[in-house]
Design an enzyme around this catalytic site. Structure first.
Site, PDB file in Angstrom:
ATOM      1  N   PHE A 135       0.853  -1.196   0.000  1.00 55.97           N
ATOM      2  CA  PHE A 135       0.000   0.000   0.000  1.00 55.97           C
ATOM      3  C   PHE A 135       0.878   1.231   0.000  1.00 55.97           C
ATOM      4  O   PHE A 135       1.722   1.400   0.878  1.00 55.97           O
ATOM      5  CB  PHE A 135      -0.931   0.046   1.217  1.00 55.97           C
ATOM      6  CG  PHE A 135      -1.818   1.271   1.183  1.00 55.97           C
ATOM      7  CD1 PHE A 135      -2.985   1.272   0.425  1.00 55.97           C
ATOM      8  CD2 PHE A 135      -1.478   2.428   1.869  1.00 55.97           C
ATOM      9  CE1 PHE A 135      -3.785   2.412   0.356  1.00 55.97           C
ATOM     10  CE2 PHE A 135      -2.271   3.563   1.797  1.00 55.97           C
ATOM     11  CZ  PHE A 135      -3.431   3.561   1.051  1.00 55.97           C
ATOM     12  N   ASP A 222       9.298   2.607   1.709  1.00 57.61           N
ATOM     13  CA  ASP A 222       8.148   3.357   2.215  1.00 57.61           C
ATOM     14  C   ASP A 222       8.025   3.063   3.716  1.00 57.61           C
ATOM     15  O   ASP A 222       7.484   2.040   4.116  1.00 57.61           O
ATOM     16  CB  ASP A 222       6.900   2.916   1.449  1.00 57.61           C
ATOM     17  CG  ASP A 222       5.629   3.608   1.940  1.00 57.61           C
ATOM     18  OD1 ASP A 222       5.677   4.292   2.979  1.00 57.61           O
ATOM     19  OD2 ASP A 222       4.586   3.443   1.268  1.00 57.61           O
ATOM     20  N   LYS A 251       3.136   9.505   8.394  1.00 57.57           N
ATOM     21  CA  LYS A 251       2.214   9.308   9.518  1.00 57.57           C
ATOM     22  C   LYS A 251       2.691   9.832  10.881  1.00 57.57           C
ATOM     23  O   LYS A 251       2.216  10.837  11.358  1.00 57.57           O
ATOM     24  CB  LYS A 251       1.847   7.827   9.627  1.00 57.57           C
ATOM     25  CG  LYS A 251       0.937   7.372   8.476  1.00 57.57           C
ATOM     26  CD  LYS A 251       0.312   6.031   8.743  1.00 57.57           C
ATOM     27  CE  LYS A 251      -0.839   5.733   7.801  1.00 57.57           C
ATOM     28  NZ  LYS A 251      -0.484   5.222   6.485  1.00 57.57           N
TER      29      LYS A 251
HETATM   30  C1  LIG Z   1      -0.798   5.437   5.102  1.00 56.96           C
HETATM   31  C2  LIG Z   1       0.221   5.006   4.147  1.00 56.96           C
HETATM   32  C3  LIG Z   1       0.453   5.710   2.961  1.00 56.96           C
HETATM   33  C4  LIG Z   1      -0.410   6.855   2.518  1.00 56.96           C
HETATM   34  O1  LIG Z   1      -0.337   7.942   3.382  1.00 56.96           O
HETATM   35  P1  LIG Z   1      -1.424   9.099   3.278  1.00 56.96           P
HETATM   36  O2  LIG Z   1      -0.933  10.124   4.235  1.00 56.96           O
HETATM   37  O3  LIG Z   1      -2.732   8.492   3.671  1.00 56.96           O
HETATM   38  O4  LIG Z   1      -1.425   9.565   1.882  1.00 56.96           O
HETATM   39  C5  LIG Z   1       1.481   5.301   2.153  1.00 56.96           C
HETATM   40  N1  LIG Z   1       2.263   4.262   2.482  1.00 56.96           N
HETATM   41  C6  LIG Z   1       2.071   3.568   3.614  1.00 56.96           C
HETATM   42  C7  LIG Z   1       2.978   2.430   3.938  1.00 56.96           C
HETATM   43  C8  LIG Z   1       1.038   3.904   4.474  1.00 56.96           C
HETATM   44  O5  LIG Z   1       0.830   3.187   5.573  1.00 56.96           O
END
Ligand SMILES: *Cc1c(COP(=O)(O)O)cnc(C)c1O
Length: 398
Positions: A135, A222, A251
């Site tokens: 994701f 990521d 986050k």
């Molecule tokens: C939450 C998340 C995103 C997206 O972040 P947003 O601030 O919602 O755009 C991307 N990568 C990972 C691994 C995430 O957990």
């Protein structure tokens, strides 16, 4: 006062399936709804509220910042950007940082870096390796990198230039990229969050680092969800002793103030030049202050150690209470990023847990996800398990 059950407003676009509660205030790892009902926060705003709610050091710092400057513009130098960037460079062992406002924006910037890195090397149609169940966000490009057909559905055509492989299988990535001169980067989460708390194995991460070095690919990790102390190290990949070339963060970095960052190592640090990328809000003084103070307070209060210690305690307690139930497939994760996988869909637990005074999430249909604030105590961890255990037993019995 009679209790009210919040209903969906016709004026707010209907993009979320919401639990019918509305939260009014919080303190530490507790929040209260508009009716005064108390909840223990096992969700932390989805791994965002690093310092919990109403933190005694963060709140006055943000109040101070608001009286000075909230936003200026990237037309001018922003000293707090330089301060936060220097700290992220120190903690990551990388080289420089671009600031934005969210996870997908950080990932979008990473994808642009990868493409231009390739184009600068003469690769006209760069391709990026991504993973099943990954994701990376909901923009057109980050959604295309995401490995979940449900998220793609209805939004095609997808962005091209992605090659998808399974996790933890070095032969699979070698095979998928064999004789392909267009590959420029490998992009992945150290521990997949939305995909169901799926960790990359340490040996796989090390093999991947070696493969990236051999082939001249950028390793882009990521760490939007698993980074910023959540696993007990600043960044989850540090458990494998590797350093990425590009690392999106978001986050937990601002303890709730929207923020995103892309940290780059030497191979990627000079790819973007003036005019290549930008954002209006990114790196604004309020968000930067939130980042600076979050990292400072984490160090001051030993929150990496706390995440590791309380995470181990929570995981052991979950294992003890739930691990041997026939419907529990696996308990996994690291630090305060834990998942309990059941053998059946369990989305109903989100609402039932809330009724029982516990906030949590369910991801990948059947994985209970706990990503609480990093200030969680062992007593609070025990309370999470005490509230969760009967709910899991009940749903497994249905
Ligand atoms: C939450 C998340 C995103 C997206 O972040 P947003 O601030 O919602 O755009 C991307 N990568 C990972 C691994 C995430 O957990």
């Amino acid at each position: 006062m009679t209790a009210t059950t919040p209903a969906a407003s016709p004026h707010v676009m209907n993009t979320y399936g919401r639990v019918p509660i509305a939260l009014a205030r919080g303190q530490g790892c507790r929040v209260w709804d508009v009716n005064g009902k108390e909840y223990l926060d096992g969700l932390g705003g989805i791994a965002v509220n690093t310092l919990g709610h109403n933190h005694a050091k963060l709140v006055p710092a943000l109040q101070d910042q608001i009286t000075k400057l909230i936003h200026t513009s990237n037309y001018y130098h922003v000293p707090l950007q330089e301060q936060l960037a220097a700290k992220l460079v120190e903690l990551s062992g990388m080289q420089n940082v671009f600031f934005c406002n969210s996870g997908l924006e950080a990932n979008e910037a990473a994808l642009k870096i990868a493409r231009k890195y390739g184009v600068d090397k003469g690769i006209a149609k760069p391709e990026i390796v991504v993973y099943e169940k990954a994701f990376h966000g909901r923009s057109i490009a980050t959604m295309s990198a995401t490995g979940n057909p449900k998220i793609h559905s209805g939004f095609g055509p997808l962005v091209e230039g992605f090659i998808r492989v399974p996790m933890n299988d070095i032969e699979a990535i070698k095979k998928a990229t064999q004789d392909n001169p267009n590959v420029v980067a490998v992009f992945f989460e150290t521990i997949q969050g939305e995909g169901g708390i799926n960790p990359m194995r340490v040996e796989y991460l090390q093999q991947l680092r070696q493969l990236c070095d051999e082939r001249g690919w950028l390793m882009m990790i990521d760490e939007v969800q698993c980074g910023v102390g959540r696993t007990g190290k600043w960044f989850a990949h540090q458990w494998a002793g590797i350093v990425p070339d590009v690392m999106p963060l978001a986050k937990g970095l601002g303890s709730g103030v929207p923020i995103g960052a892309v940290v780059a190592g030497p191979k990627a640090a000079n790819v973007l030049q003036p005019g290549n990328h930008g954002t209006t809000f990114g790196g604004n003084p309020l968000a930067m202050r939130a980042g600076v103070e979050t990292l400072r307070i984490m160090e001051e209060e030993g929150l990496l150690q706390n995440a590791a210690k309380v995470g181990d305690h929570l995981r052991a307690a979950l294992q003890r209470e739930l691990g041997s139930l026939p419907g529990v497939k696996e308990i996994r994760g690291q630090g305060l990023m834990l998942g309990v996988e059941l053998n059946k869909p369990c989305g109903a637990l989100i609402g039932r847990a809330a009724e029982a005074g516990l906030l949590l999430s369910v991801t990948a249909d059947s994985v209970i996800r706990l990503v609480p604030p990093l200030i969680l105590t062992t007593a609070e961890a025990d309370e999470i398990v005490a509230k969760l255990t009967p709910l899991v037993k009940a749903i497994l019995a249905e």
